[in-house]
Design a protein around this motif. Structure first.
Motif, PDB file in Angstrom:
ATOM      1  N   THR A 266      21.053  37.983 -31.123  1.00 30.36           N
ATOM      2  CA  THR A 266      20.479  39.034 -31.719  1.00 30.36           C
ATOM      3  C   THR A 266      20.309  40.177 -30.513  1.00 30.36           C
ATOM      4  N   LYS A 267      20.200  39.843 -29.433  1.00 33.66           N
ATOM      5  CA  LYS A 267      20.282  40.743 -28.151  1.00 33.66           C
ATOM      6  C   LYS A 267      21.808  41.545 -28.200  1.00 33.66           C
ATOM      7  N   ALA A 268      22.935  40.644 -28.072  1.00 33.90           N
ATOM      8  CA  ALA A 268      24.344  41.173 -28.260  1.00 33.90           C
ATOM      9  C   ALA A 268      24.599  42.125 -29.380  1.00 33.90           C
ATOM     10  N   VAL A 269      24.051  41.644 -30.538  1.00 34.64           N
ATOM     11  CA  VAL A 269      24.448  42.466 -31.728  1.00 34.64           C
ATOM     12  C   VAL A 269      23.678  43.707 -31.684  1.00 34.64           C
ATOM     13  N   LYS A 270      22.222  43.838 -31.208  1.00 35.26           N
ATOM     14  CA  LYS A 270      21.515  45.009 -31.161  1.00 35.26           C
ATOM     15  C   LYS A 270      22.401  46.112 -30.090  1.00 35.26           C
ATOM     16  N   GLU A 271      22.600  45.404 -28.727  1.00 37.07           N
ATOM     17  CA  GLU A 271      23.419  46.382 -28.032  1.00 37.07           C
ATOM     18  C   GLU A 271      24.758  46.936 -28.420  1.00 37.07           C
ATOM     19  N   VAL A 272      25.466  45.975 -29.287  1.00 42.52           N
ATOM     20  CA  VAL A 272      26.733  46.662 -29.647  1.00 42.52           C
ATOM     21  C   VAL A 272      26.338  47.925 -30.776  1.00 42.52           C
ATOM     22  N   ALA A 273      25.345  47.483 -31.726  1.00 42.02           N
ATOM     23  CA  ALA A 273      25.149  48.349 -32.824  1.00 42.02           C
ATOM     24  C   ALA A 273      24.720  49.765 -32.131  1.00 42.02           C
ATOM     25  N   LYS A 274      23.957  49.744 -30.896  1.00 41.85           N
ATOM     26  CA  LYS A 274      23.486  50.760 -30.165  1.00 41.85           C
ATOM     27  C   LYS A 274      24.741  51.750 -29.746  1.00 41.85           C
ATOM     28  N   GLN A 275      25.699  50.787 -28.980  1.00 41.14           N
ATOM     29  CA  GLN A 275      26.711  51.418 -28.249  1.00 41.14           C
ATOM     30  C   GLN A 275      27.710  52.058 -29.393  1.00 41.14           C
ATOM     31  N   ALA A 276      27.814  51.482 -30.574  1.00 36.61           N
ATOM     32  CA  ALA A 276      28.791  51.880 -31.702  1.00 36.61           C
ATOM     33  C   ALA A 276      28.092  52.955 -32.484  1.00 36.61           C
ATOM     34  N   GLY A 277      26.784  52.919 -32.182  1.00 43.91           N
ATOM     35  CA  GLY A 277      26.315  54.071 -33.080  1.00 43.91           C
ATOM     36  C   GLY A 277      25.985  53.885 -34.701  1.00 43.91           C
ATOM     37  N   ILE A 278      25.935  52.513 -35.124  1.00 36.48           N
ATOM     38  CA  ILE A 278      25.954  52.236 -36.300  1.00 36.48           C
ATOM     39  C   ILE A 278      24.299  51.892 -36.620  1.00 36.48           C
ATOM     40  N   PRO A 279      24.035  52.062 -38.033  1.00 40.56           N
ATOM     41  CA  PRO A 279      22.863  51.597 -38.386  1.00 40.56           C
ATOM     42  C   PRO A 279      23.022  50.254 -38.846  1.00 40.56           C
ATOM     43  N   LEU A 280      22.075  49.379 -38.117  1.00 45.86           N
ATOM     44  CA  LEU A 280      22.307  47.895 -38.795  1.00 45.86           C
ATOM     45  C   LEU A 280      20.978  47.063 -38.702  1.00 45.86           C
ATOM     46  N   GLU A 281      20.784  46.250 -39.608  1.00 37.03           N
ATOM     47  CA  GLU A 281      19.595  45.549 -39.915  1.00 37.03           C
ATOM     48  C   GLU A 281      19.875  43.818 -40.023  1.00 37.03           C
ATOM     49  N   MET A 282      19.129  43.115 -39.408  1.00 34.70           N
ATOM     50  CA  MET A 282      19.367  41.663 -39.318  1.00 34.70           C
ATOM     51  C   MET A 282      18.226  40.859 -39.806  1.00 34.70           C
ATOM     52  N   LEU A 283      18.751  39.950 -40.521  1.00 34.89           N
ATOM     53  CA  LEU A 283      17.717  38.996 -41.299  1.00 34.89           C
ATOM     54  C   LEU A 283      18.270  37.395 -41.289  1.00 34.89           C
ATOM     55  N   TYR A 284      17.159  36.900 -40.484  1.00 36.13           N
ATOM     56  CA  TYR A 284      17.294  35.355 -40.505  1.00 36.13           C
ATOM     57  C   TYR A 284      16.972  34.485 -41.657  1.00 36.13           C
ATOM     58  N   VAL A 285      17.856  33.752 -42.091  1.00 35.65           N
ATOM     59  CA  VAL A 285      17.671  32.846 -43.245  1.00 35.65           C
ATOM     60  C   VAL A 285      17.714  31.235 -42.917  1.00 35.65           C
ATOM     61  N   GLY A 286      17.328  31.063 -41.653  1.00 34.42           N
ATOM     62  CA  GLY A 286      17.280  29.676 -41.454  1.00 34.42           C
ATOM     63  C   GLY A 286      18.406  28.817 -41.631  1.00 34.42           C
ATOM     64  N   LYS A 287      18.032  27.676 -42.382  1.00 36.59           N
ATOM     65  CA  LYS A 287      18.975  26.482 -42.769  1.00 36.59           C
ATOM     66  C   LYS A 287      18.611  25.892 -44.070  1.00 36.59           C
ATOM     67  N   ASN A 288      19.193  25.105 -44.662  1.00 37.23           N
ATOM     68  CA  ASN A 288      18.916  24.450 -45.968  1.00 37.23           C
ATOM     69  C   ASN A 288      17.873  23.503 -45.539  1.00 37.23           C
ATOM     70  N   ASN A 289      16.884  22.918 -46.451  1.00 37.75           N
ATOM     71  CA  ASN A 289      16.049  22.284 -46.018  1.00 37.75           C
ATOM     72  C   ASN A 289      15.069  22.375 -44.991  1.00 37.75           C
ATOM     73  N   PRO A 290      14.381  23.592 -44.802  1.00 36.15           N
ATOM     74  CA  PRO A 290      13.627  23.952 -43.732  1.00 36.15           C
ATOM     75  C   PRO A 290      12.766  23.344 -43.621  1.00 36.15           C
ATOM     76  N   GLY A 291      12.287  22.878 -42.225  1.00 34.24           N
ATOM     77  CA  GLY A 291      11.015  22.295 -41.796  1.00 34.24           C
ATOM     78  C   GLY A 291      10.337  22.895 -40.645  1.00 34.24           C
ATOM     79  N   ASP A 292       9.797  22.162 -39.832  1.00 31.39           N
ATOM     80  CA  ASP A 292       8.834  22.808 -38.742  1.00 31.39           C
ATOM     81  C   ASP A 292       9.805  23.472 -37.860  1.00 31.39           C
ATOM     82  N   LYS A 293      10.960  23.209 -37.244  1.00 31.45           N
ATOM     83  CA  LYS A 293      11.799  23.836 -36.522  1.00 31.45           C
ATOM     84  C   LYS A 293      12.020  25.178 -36.995  1.00 31.45           C
ATOM     85  N   ILE A 294      12.383  25.472 -38.362  1.00 29.93           N
ATOM     86  CA  ILE A 294      12.714  26.752 -38.731  1.00 29.93           C
ATOM     87  C   ILE A 294      11.314  27.382 -38.933  1.00 29.93           C
TER      88      ILE A 294
END
Length: 299
Positions: free
Chosen positions: A115-143
């Protein structure tokens, strides 16, 4: 609309039970068998249609299912049921033609770096970017813990509860089963191939991400480590962004740095029909080996 139920399972004739198991492939998972007004069976399992299209799939017949798939394309609205998610407003991201990054996995260290790397690249490239975390299948306490960390550290948006995360992956599985139920072959059908890639990402147990612009323009699919490395080394391809645009430049960088070796896993839990005889690898297109997996997860 009234629903009827059998008073007790023992009232069901053994021949009917045998028919349901052999003809409808019933195997503990729920089925939604659809009959027309004359009592004729028009779909042996419409649950896949409900998960994918909801009431749009009415009258839930097999011809209707085939017609819906003919008109479908690989788009964000197919991958994510945007109407069932109160926040974030993904439909607004699509309408504004923002770059949308969906990512998952359970390694929080990878998530922080990515997420840190993506935000930095989006800033340098000047693009509007949104990120969404979708976890994994059968999510539990870790997710669940990851969701809390991501929100507290403001790393990205998340699906706000485990039920929505589970629904995201169940929707993908149902799209896979719907395609297979309609006789499509893995490796030959474009949408089925994309669904296969997403489920393979999850089965590998590592971090992963996909990026689109608006609804239809997509990043090529590679493993999470390759994506992270490409964003960290943005200086190597930033000049290409000015010439080609962000996604074409990113795709060129990913293709040039795709690792020569891979080990992919595709887990198909609780299929309500027959398991496909042949499944092709999402990376190289070769037939994958078939194993039986027995799992007990207490997370």
């Amino acid at each position: 609309m009234p629903w009827y139920s059998l008073f007790h399972p023992s009232l069901l004739d053994p021949a009917v039970i045998k028919y349901i198991k052999e003809k409808w492939y019933f195997n503990r998972k729920p089925l939604l068998v659809v009959m027309d007004s004359q009592g004729r069976i028009v779909n042996t399992n419409a649950l896949h249609m409900l998960w994918t299209w909801g009431s749009v799939a009415f009258p839930f017949t097999s011809p209707k299912e085939e017609a819906l798939w003919r008109d479908e394309t690989w788009r964000v609205e197919l991958l994510v049921d945007v109407n069932s998610i109160p926040e974030p407003k993904i439909s607004n991201w699509i309408a504004d033609e923002k770059y949308i990054c969906l990512y998952g996995g359970e390694d929080i260290d990878w998530i922080r770096k990515f997420t840190k790397a993506v935000k930095e690249v989006a800033k340098q490239a000047g693009i509007p970017l949104e990120m969404l975390y979708v976890g994994k299948n059968n999510p539990g306490d870790k997710i669940s813990d990851n969701n809390d960390i991501i929100q507290n550290e403001k790393l990205s948006d998340v699906l706000p509860d485990l039920a929505l995360i589970k629904a995201f992956w169940v929707r993908l599985e149902n799209m896979l089963h719907s395609k297979l139920q309609n006789g499509k072959a893995l490796g030959e059908d474009l949408l089925l191939k994309e669904i296969n890639v997403m489920l393979t990402y999850d089965g590998n147990g590592k971090g992963w991400a996909v990026i689109s612009r608006g609804s239809n323009d997509w990043m090529i699919r590679v493993d999470g480590d390759t994506i992270l490395k490409s964003f960290i080394n943005y200086d190597e391809w930033k000049d290409q962004v000015k010439e080609k645009g962000f996604l074409p430049a990113l795709n060129g960088q990913l293709a040039a740095n795709k690792p020569p070796h891979h080990c992919n896993r595709l887990i198909l839990p609780g299929t309500t029909g027959s398991v496909p005889e042949t499944v092709v690898c999402a990376d190289c297109g070769r037939s994958m080996e078939k194993f039986f997996l027995y799992r007990c997860c207490t997370d």
